[in-house]
Design a protein around this motif. Sequence first.
Motif, short mmCIF file in Angstrom:
data_model
loop_
_atom_site.label_atom_id
_atom_site.label_comp_id
_atom_site.label_asym_id
_atom_site.label_seq_id
_atom_site.Cartn_x
_atom_site.Cartn_y
_atom_site.Cartn_z
N VAL A 148 36.85 28.09 44.63
CA VAL A 148 35.58 27.69 44.02
C VAL A 148 35.32 26.21 44.33
CG1 VAL A 148 34.28 27.47 41.86
CG2 VAL A 148 35.79 29.42 42.19
N LEU A 189 43.46 33.65 35.02
CA LEU A 189 43.81 34.90 35.71
C LEU A 189 44.28 36.01 34.77
CD1 LEU A 189 43.84 35.57 38.90
CD2 LEU A 189 46.26 35.88 38.52
N VAL A 233 32.24 30.19 33.87
CA VAL A 233 33.63 30.66 33.80
C VAL A 233 33.87 31.74 34.86
CG1 VAL A 233 33.92 30.10 31.35
CG2 VAL A 233 33.06 32.35 32.00
N GLY A 272 37.33 34.13 37.12
CA GLY A 272 38.73 34.57 37.19
C GLY A 272 38.77 36.07 36.99
N SER A 297 53.60 38.06 46.60
CA SER A 297 53.08 39.14 45.74
C SER A 297 53.52 40.51 46.26
CB SER A 297 51.55 39.11 45.70
OG SER A 297 51.11 37.88 45.19
N VAL A 317 47.88 42.22 28.04
CA VAL A 317 48.98 41.42 28.62
C VAL A 317 49.92 40.89 27.53
CG1 VAL A 317 49.56 39.59 30.27
CG2 VAL A 317 47.27 40.52 30.25
N LYS A 323 55.86 35.12 40.80
CA LYS A 323 55.92 36.36 41.58
C LYS A 323 56.88 37.34 40.92
CE LYS A 323 52.93 34.82 44.44
NZ LYS A 323 51.52 35.20 44.23
C1 B12 Z 1 48.12 39.52 43.65
C2 B12 Z 1 48.14 39.87 42.17
C3 B12 Z 1 49.34 39.69 41.49
C4 B12 Z 1 50.59 39.07 42.12
C5 B12 Z 1 50.66 37.57 41.89
C6 B12 Z 1 49.42 36.89 41.45
C7 B12 Z 1 49.43 35.41 41.73
N1 B12 Z 1 48.33 34.79 41.70
O1 B12 Z 1 50.42 34.81 42.02
C8 B12 Z 1 51.70 39.77 41.34
C9 B12 Z 1 52.02 41.06 42.06
C10 B12 Z 1 53.00 38.99 41.16
C11 B12 Z 1 50.97 40.02 40.02
C12 B12 Z 1 51.60 40.15 38.82
C13 B12 Z 1 50.92 40.41 37.63
N2 B12 Z 1 49.63 40.72 37.50
CO1 B12 Z 1 48.37 40.60 38.93
N3 B12 Z 1 47.05 40.68 40.24
C14 B12 Z 1 46.99 40.37 41.51
C15 B12 Z 1 45.62 40.69 42.11
C16 B12 Z 1 45.73 42.00 42.89
C17 B12 Z 1 45.04 39.60 42.99
C18 B12 Z 1 45.08 38.19 42.42
C19 B12 Z 1 44.72 37.19 43.47
O2 B12 Z 1 45.58 36.48 44.01
N4 B12 Z 1 43.47 37.17 43.86
C20 B12 Z 1 42.94 36.28 44.87
C21 B12 Z 1 42.30 35.08 44.20
C22 B12 Z 1 41.60 34.24 45.23
O3 B12 Z 1 41.35 35.58 43.29
P1 B12 Z 1 41.09 35.01 41.82
O4 B12 Z 1 42.17 34.11 41.41
O5 B12 Z 1 40.71 36.11 40.93
O6 B12 Z 1 39.80 34.09 42.08
C23 B12 Z 1 38.59 34.64 42.53
C24 B12 Z 1 37.58 34.99 41.43
O7 B12 Z 1 38.21 35.44 40.25
C25 B12 Z 1 36.77 33.76 41.25
N5 B12 Z 1 37.20 32.72 40.33
C26 B12 Z 1 38.44 32.29 39.99
N6 B12 Z 1 38.36 31.25 39.16
C27 B12 Z 1 37.06 30.99 38.96
C28 B12 Z 1 36.43 30.01 38.21
C29 B12 Z 1 35.03 29.96 38.19
C30 B12 Z 1 34.36 28.90 37.41
C31 B12 Z 1 34.27 30.93 38.92
C32 B12 Z 1 32.81 30.92 38.87
C33 B12 Z 1 34.92 31.90 39.68
C34 B12 Z 1 36.31 31.93 39.71
O8 B12 Z 1 36.74 33.19 42.53
C35 B12 Z 1 37.91 33.53 43.29
C36 B12 Z 1 37.47 33.96 44.66
O9 B12 Z 1 36.62 35.09 44.59
C37 B12 Z 1 44.75 40.85 40.80
C38 B12 Z 1 43.59 41.82 40.92
C39 B12 Z 1 42.40 41.16 41.54
N7 B12 Z 1 41.75 41.85 42.40
O10 B12 Z 1 42.06 40.03 41.25
C40 B12 Z 1 45.78 41.28 39.78
C41 B12 Z 1 45.62 40.84 38.31
C42 B12 Z 1 45.22 39.40 38.24
N8 B12 Z 1 46.95 41.00 37.76
C43 B12 Z 1 46.95 41.45 36.58
C44 B12 Z 1 48.12 41.64 35.80
C45 B12 Z 1 47.95 42.31 34.49
C46 B12 Z 1 49.38 41.21 36.25
C47 B12 Z 1 50.70 41.30 35.46
C48 B12 Z 1 50.61 40.83 34.02
C49 B12 Z 1 51.19 42.77 35.54
C50 B12 Z 1 52.58 42.98 35.02
N9 B12 Z 1 52.74 43.30 33.76
O11 B12 Z 1 53.52 42.87 35.77
C51 B12 Z 1 51.62 40.39 36.32
C52 B12 Z 1 51.65 38.96 35.78
C53 B12 Z 1 52.45 38.03 36.64
C54 B12 Z 1 53.00 36.87 35.89
N10 B12 Z 1 53.59 35.94 36.57
O12 B12 Z 1 52.95 36.81 34.68
C55 B12 Z 1 45.55 41.75 36.06
C56 B12 Z 1 45.08 40.72 35.02
C57 B12 Z 1 44.15 41.34 34.01
C58 B12 Z 1 44.48 40.94 32.60
N11 B12 Z 1 44.46 41.91 31.74
O13 B12 Z 1 44.78 39.83 32.30
C59 B12 Z 1 44.73 41.79 37.38
C60 B12 Z 1 43.29 41.33 37.26
C61 B12 Z 1 44.79 43.24 37.90
C62 B12 Z 1 43.95 44.27 37.12
N12 B12 Z 1 43.38 45.18 37.85
O14 B12 Z 1 43.81 44.30 35.98
N13 B12 Z 1 49.64 40.08 40.22
#
Ligand code: B12
Lengths: 222, 237
Positions: free
Chosen positions: A122, A162, A188, A190, B139, B177, B206
């Motif tokens: 972002v 997240l 907001v 994520g 991941s 969560v 991770k």
């Molecule tokens: C890869 C991944 C993982 C990886 C590591 C994640 C990491 N960051 O290191 C692994 C496999 C380890 C993992 C584990 C877990 N994960 Co995970 N993971 C994902 C996944 C598939 C992708 C996350 C990611 O890296 N995305 C890429 C980045 C670039 O995206 P992003 O951060 O979301 O940001 C984008 C937007 O959100 C937005 N954005 C972000 N911030 C902001 C701020 C503003 C102002 C704006 C406008 C936009 C914006 O812009 C970005 C670009 O588009 C997501 C699903 C998904 N599609 O998002 C689930 C997700 C985040 N995980 C989830 C969960 C639940 C978990 C676990 C708790 C599961 C478990 N019990 O084991 C664990 C927690 C890990 C921990 N350490 O505590 C859930 C969270 C939902 C929730 N209820 O909170 C998700 C959403 C999956 C789902 N379908 O529900 N995870």
Amino acid sequence: MDDILQRIATCIERGKVNATSPYPPDLKGQDGAHELTKAALEMGVSPSDVLAQGLVVGMNSIGRKFSENKVFVPDLLMASKAMQAAMVHLKPFFESGEAKHRGTFIIGTVQGDLHDIGKNLVSMVMEGGGWQVIDLGVDVSTEKFLDALNAHPGSAVGLSALLTTTMVNMEKTVAAVRAQHPDTKIIVGGAPLTAEYAKKIGADAYAPDPQGALDYLVGAVA
Amino acid sequence: MDFLEADAPLLDGEEYSVEFEALALNPAQVEWAMGYEPGQAPEPVPGVIAELLVEASRHASVKVGVRLFRAPEVLLDGAAMQVDGVVLNPGDRIAGLLSGAREVAIYAATAGSGVDDWIRAQFATGDPVRGYVADTIGSELVERAADWLEERVIDHAIGLGCFTTSRFSPGFCEWDVSEQHALFSLLPRACCGITLTETALMLPVKSVSGLIGMGPECERATNACMVCTMKTCFRRR
Ligand code: B12
């Protein structure tokens, strides 16, 4: 002039940093964002035009494709690298006041959360869109957001989280910002966020991706 | 115990170290995890993936911990379930898919803190593409570790004359969560070196956690995206 701005936009969108960068393969050996931005400024194109008609056009285009799942995170990161190469030449003009940012955007990942890739994306897109970005990092307390707002009054604020367990910390930050700086635009985002939740906690907007943040803020502030 | 032989029984309360090679992580999986169809990632991404997969093997310390609970320790009651006296609230959808489970495997897995450090170091090179590729590899590693465990659980279930459900994790579907705290109370203390923050974030980052049900009528969902409620996910397929 239009041609060079168009070429800058293409270099940004395609992540062509400079003449020596071998990527993308079809632009190998050609000038990149670095050379073209320098050349445009030397030709007398105004820094504001380089920004608005070159950089912003390129970043908007890649940002939109990213929103549509046509390109993915690495494409956006490569574009932002090219953008940064161009920004180096624009920086002195921002400092002298000859070029103006569209506004200032303060962003951080909320308290209790350590994820930063989404937030960083972002930041990059906002910067490419002509905003001054103040990135407070991860695990950012409400106080830190308030300090940044006091130092940069009139800024917009972005909050990232997240997990749902950290997303709830946004509510406190939003309330405190509203109390001290009622006119602040707060957006907001994520993975667990939704428009409904944004509304519930009193934020102005939710965006699913960086381009959404830019589009909203351009409409709301600039 | 270190390495589990393919045909050795799964042991309750055990913590396994899994060799990097056993996870067979390949470039196509990493591309897929970024959203690309395999082979479609643009240059220089494929080269960076190849290079960092080799590096990752030096930093990974993949561990999986598991506890096995069976009826009467496992009680299903509507949207809630009780495991060894601990109440878990996975929600209607997951509870429905768990109905008929006689035994559950509760697990946590991590790629290790070395991987978190290595990812940070890749971002610190100033090349965010390297950072993001490393992050995705981290991941995927831990996801593959959970696959590795799931295969062992399937073998274990077959031995009981049972089938397995899919893997379910706090934070997915309707399972909050914050239930991580309850789930971790069922695992050995400091399982695989994972700690939970107040906000239920696992460290190392991770890491994953969850449970798998086993019963004569249990079934795995053919497409995990069908169970997931996140409509905007870039991985939704
Ligand atoms: C890869 C991944 C993982 C990886 C590591 C994640 C990491 N960051 O290191 C692994 C496999 C380890 C993992 C584990 C877990 N994960 Co995970 N993971 C994902 C996944 C598939 C992708 C996350 C990611 O890296 N995305 C890429 C980045 C670039 O995206 P992003 O951060 O979301 O940001 C984008 C937007 O959100 C937005 N954005 C972000 N911030 C902001 C701020 C503003 C102002 C704006 C406008 C936009 C914006 O812009 C970005 C670009 O588009 C997501 C699903 C998904 N599609 O998002 C689930 C997700 C985040 N995980 C989830 C969960 C639940 C978990 C676990 C708790 C599961 C478990 N019990 O084991 C664990 C927690 C890990 C921990 N350490 O505590 C859930 C969270 C939902 C929730 N209820 O909170 C998700 C959403 C999956 C789902 N379908 O529900 N995870």
